[in-house]
Design a protein around this motif. Structure first.
Motif, PDB file in Angstrom:
ATOM      1  N   LEU A  55       0.828  -1.202   0.000  1.00 55.22           N
ATOM      2  CA  LEU A  55       0.000   0.000   0.000  1.00 55.22           C
ATOM      3  C   LEU A  55       0.869   1.261   0.000  1.00 55.22           C
ATOM      4  N   ASP A  56       0.462   2.225  -0.817  1.00 59.65           N
ATOM      5  CA  ASP A  56       1.119   3.532  -0.817  1.00 59.65           C
ATOM      6  C   ASP A  56       0.361   4.427   0.163  1.00 59.65           C
ATOM      7  N   ARG A  57       0.883   4.549   1.378  1.00 54.20           N
ATOM      8  CA  ARG A  57       0.174   5.294   2.421  1.00 54.20           C
ATOM      9  C   ARG A  57       0.311   6.803   2.276  1.00 54.20           C
ATOM     10  N   THR A  58       1.049   7.253   1.269  1.00 51.56           N
ATOM     11  CA  THR A  58       1.123   8.711   1.063  1.00 51.56           C
ATOM     12  C   THR A  58      -0.179   9.251   0.462  1.00 51.56           C
ATOM     13  N   LYS A  59      -1.021   8.354  -0.039  1.00 52.70           N
ATOM     14  CA  LYS A  59      -2.246   8.808  -0.716  1.00 52.70           C
ATOM     15  C   LYS A  59      -3.489   8.702   0.149  1.00 52.70           C
ATOM     16  N   GLU A  60      -3.327   8.321   1.415  1.00 51.04           N
ATOM     17  CA  GLU A  60      -4.491   8.090   2.271  1.00 51.04           C
ATOM     18  C   GLU A  60      -5.133   9.393   2.735  1.00 51.04           C
ATOM     19  N   HIS A  61      -6.381   9.267   3.209  1.00 49.92           N
ATOM     20  CA  HIS A  61      -7.080  10.359   3.910  1.00 49.92           C
ATOM     21  C   HIS A  61      -7.659   9.761   5.184  1.00 49.92           C
ATOM     22  N   LEU A  62      -6.898   9.781   6.238  1.00 48.66           N
ATOM     23  CA  LEU A  62      -7.316   9.098   7.461  1.00 48.66           C
ATOM     24  C   LEU A  62      -8.406   9.887   8.186  1.00 48.66           C
ATOM     25  N   THR A  63      -9.207   9.169   8.980  1.00 52.17           N
ATOM     26  CA  THR A  63     -10.314   9.779   9.726  1.00 52.17           C
ATOM     27  C   THR A  63     -10.119   9.483  11.213  1.00 52.17           C
ATOM     28  N   PRO A  64     -10.955  10.070  12.078  1.00 54.79           N
ATOM     29  CA  PRO A  64     -10.788   9.798  13.523  1.00 54.79           C
ATOM     30  C   PRO A  64     -10.880   8.318  13.874  1.00 54.79           C
ATOM     31  N   THR A  65     -11.594   7.502  13.107  1.00 50.25           N
ATOM     32  CA  THR A  65     -11.663   6.078  13.475  1.00 50.25           C
ATOM     33  C   THR A  65     -10.414   5.307  13.041  1.00 50.25           C
ATOM     34  N   ASP A  66      -9.473   5.982  12.398  1.00 43.06           N
ATOM     35  CA  ASP A  66      -8.200   5.333  12.039  1.00 43.06           C
ATOM     36  C   ASP A  66      -7.128   5.548  13.107  1.00 43.06           C
ATOM     37  N   VAL A  67      -7.529   6.055  14.259  1.00 40.97           N
ATOM     38  CA  VAL A  67      -6.539   6.474  15.251  1.00 40.97           C
ATOM     39  C   VAL A  67      -5.702   5.294  15.775  1.00 40.97           C
ATOM     40  N   GLY A  68      -6.264   4.096  15.787  1.00 42.62           N
ATOM     41  CA  GLY A  68      -5.495   2.924  16.226  1.00 42.62           C
ATOM     42  C   GLY A  68      -4.346   2.631  15.279  1.00 42.62           C
ATOM     43  N   ILE A  69      -4.616   2.786  14.013  1.00 44.41           N
ATOM     44  CA  ILE A  69      -3.578   2.549  13.000  1.00 44.41           C
ATOM     45  C   ILE A  69      -2.463   3.586  13.120  1.00 44.41           C
ATOM     46  N   VAL A  70      -2.880   4.816  13.355  1.00 46.72           N
ATOM     47  CA  VAL A  70      -1.894   5.892  13.497  1.00 46.72           C
ATOM     48  C   VAL A  70      -0.968   5.588  14.684  1.00 46.72           C
ATOM     49  N   ARG A  71      -1.570   5.101  15.760  1.00 48.36           N
ATOM     50  CA  ARG A  71      -0.774   4.806  16.962  1.00 48.36           C
ATOM     51  C   ARG A  71       0.176   3.632  16.723  1.00 48.36           C
ATOM     52  N   PHE A  72      -0.323   2.627  16.025  1.00 45.61           N
ATOM     53  CA  PHE A  72       0.529   1.479  15.679  1.00 45.61           C
ATOM     54  C   PHE A  72       1.734   1.946  14.859  1.00 45.61           C
TER      55      PHE A  72
END
Ligand code: FES
Ligand SMILES: [Fe+2]
Length: 431
Positions: A357-374
């Motif tokens: 996955l190319d994570r430079t193209k994402e648009h994360l939302t508040p429910t993605d906070v677990g992934i951000v922390r990981f």
């Protein structure tokens, strides 16, 4: 989103990559014990983080994990004879023990230059929880214990352990397990199926209703020595909250948030094969009772959500090559995806993100906070190792004895209180 540089750090685990070196400081599962069930049984090829290896069990039952290729002229030792405490190469008869030492060279005269000096790559192994674990890092940093996951500490009849092939980068699948918000969509039956008369969903219908009706769970965290707990709170009935409590355990394990009190617990470990595929080890355990024959049969068939129906080689029958047997008709009438099996739905979503996955193209939302922390935790750890700080978690094997699961609580409780109510400790560590 991540920077391109951090995305590269997160996905690359071959030798001499920063994350690859980090992973190699931890014991990693590399096979199921059942794949090499008996002394002198057939050896198997295993590729771990890009390294092509051979796994075998010698005449005494000892497990060896060695280079796949012979030190003489590179023949594949998979074709070798597993006999009399060693693997004998079929080309010219060189024989290796479980430590990778060449112990016989029948085509070399005694006293010749190479005699008693040939050593091929070999890694230490241990068996725990019906898995073979290997340590592939620097010898001076080797932890004494593999992570003491509870699944390996209960009697063997209380657990069920398998694996399946995931055809994408390990971190997609890891993030899929930590992203518990997706349940409100990916795993939903069609609204017409959500009634108590439907035997497929009746037992879970309440939980499914809470999941469907609250697609924006509120996430909070409890950090601990070897990772963190993600608590996702959804409105349930009346004044209650339905919590899903997921463990992230460094660097590549998770305990799932599904189990309500007295139910079976589940967990996952991911070991990269290459950067574009990984093995997902999937395990179930019950601390107090045996897994019944009926439950084992359902697990074998891919039932209960965590397990996929498998074909030869632990490849899911519904997989990338056949679009997971997607039925557009079922997608209209029965389920959100038209794909059968929660495990297969997860796998489809994760593999659909591409091989890497190319994570430079994402648009994360508040429910993605677990992934951000990981991402933040593991990238901080990797950068710390690159700066010379070896990972502490690798030496805290006992701290991996944790539980995750679901809970129904009064709505004013905070995550730490929920954890104490559900597991007896705020981190979910089992004493
Ligand atoms: S290549 Fe293995 S003994 Fe010659
Ligand atoms: Fe899922």
């Amino acid at each position: 989103m991540l920077s391109a540089a951090d995305n590269e750090l997160l996905v690359r685990t071959n030798q001499n990559t920063p994350l690859g070196e980090y992973f190699r400081h931890f014991w990693q599962p590399v096979a199921l014990s059942e794949e090499i069930p008996l002394p002198d049984c057939a050896p198997i090829r295993v590729t771990v983080m890009g390294e092509e290896l051979l796994l075998f069990r010698n005449s005494a039952g000892k497990v060896g994990l060695i280079d796949r290729y012979c030190g003489h002229r590179g023949a594949d030792l998979f074709f070798g004879r597993n006999e009399e405490c060693g693997i004998r190469c079929i080309y010219h008869g060189w024989k290796y023990d479980t430590d990778g030492k060449c112990i016989e060279m029948p085509n070399v005269p005694p006293g010749a230059a190479y005699h008693d000096t040939i050593q091929i790559k070999a890694y230490p192994t241990q068996e725990f929880a019906d898995m073979v674990w290997a340590y592939m890092g620097p010898a001076e940093s080797m932890p004494a214990l593999v992570p003491q996951l509870e699944v390996g500490l209960v009697p063997s009849e209380n657990r069920y352990v398998t694996k399946r092939l995931i055809e994408c980068n390990w971190a997609h699948s890891m993030e899929g397990a930590l992203d518990t918000a997706h349940f409100s969509f990916l795993h939903m039956p069609a609204p017409s199926q959500m009634n108590d008369d439907n035997p497929n969903v009746a037992a879970d219908v309440k939980r499914l209703r809470w999941l469907r009706n609250d697609p924006t769970p509120r996430f909070t965290f409890v950090d601990h020595e070897v990772g963190f707990v993600i608590g996702g709170a959804r409105h349930a009935d009346e004044d209650e909250h339905y919590w899903r409590l997921t463990q992230y355990l460094l660097p590549n394990h998770s305990i799932t948030p599904s189990s309500m009190p007295n139910e079976i617990y589940y967990g996952y470990s991911w070991t990269p094969i290459t950067d574009e595929a990984c093995w997902m080890y999937v395990y179930a355990w019950h601390p107090e009772r045996a897994i019944t024959a009926e439950e084992r049969t359902r697990f074998d068939q891919g039932g209960y959500g965590q397990f996929a129906a498998l074909g030869p080689g632990y490849l899911p029958l519904r997989n990338r090559s056949n679009n997971y047997l997607l039925s557009r008709e079922e997608q209209r009438t029965e389920s959100f995806t038209g794909i059968r099996g929660i495990a297969e739905q997860d796998q489809m979503a994760q593999e659909s993100q591409g091989y890497i996955l190319d994570r430079t193209k994402e648009h994360l939302t508040p429910t993605d906070v677990g992934i951000v922390r990981f991402r933040k935790l593991i990238l901080d750890e990797v950068k710390a190792l690159s700066a010379g700080n070896t990972p502490k978690a690798a030496h805290l094997g006992q701290a991996y004895r944790t539980r995750g699961g679901g809970a129904l609580t009064a709505d004013q409780l905070q995550l730490e209180e929920v954890m104490i109510e559900r597991f007896g400790t705020k981190t979910g560590v089992v004493n």
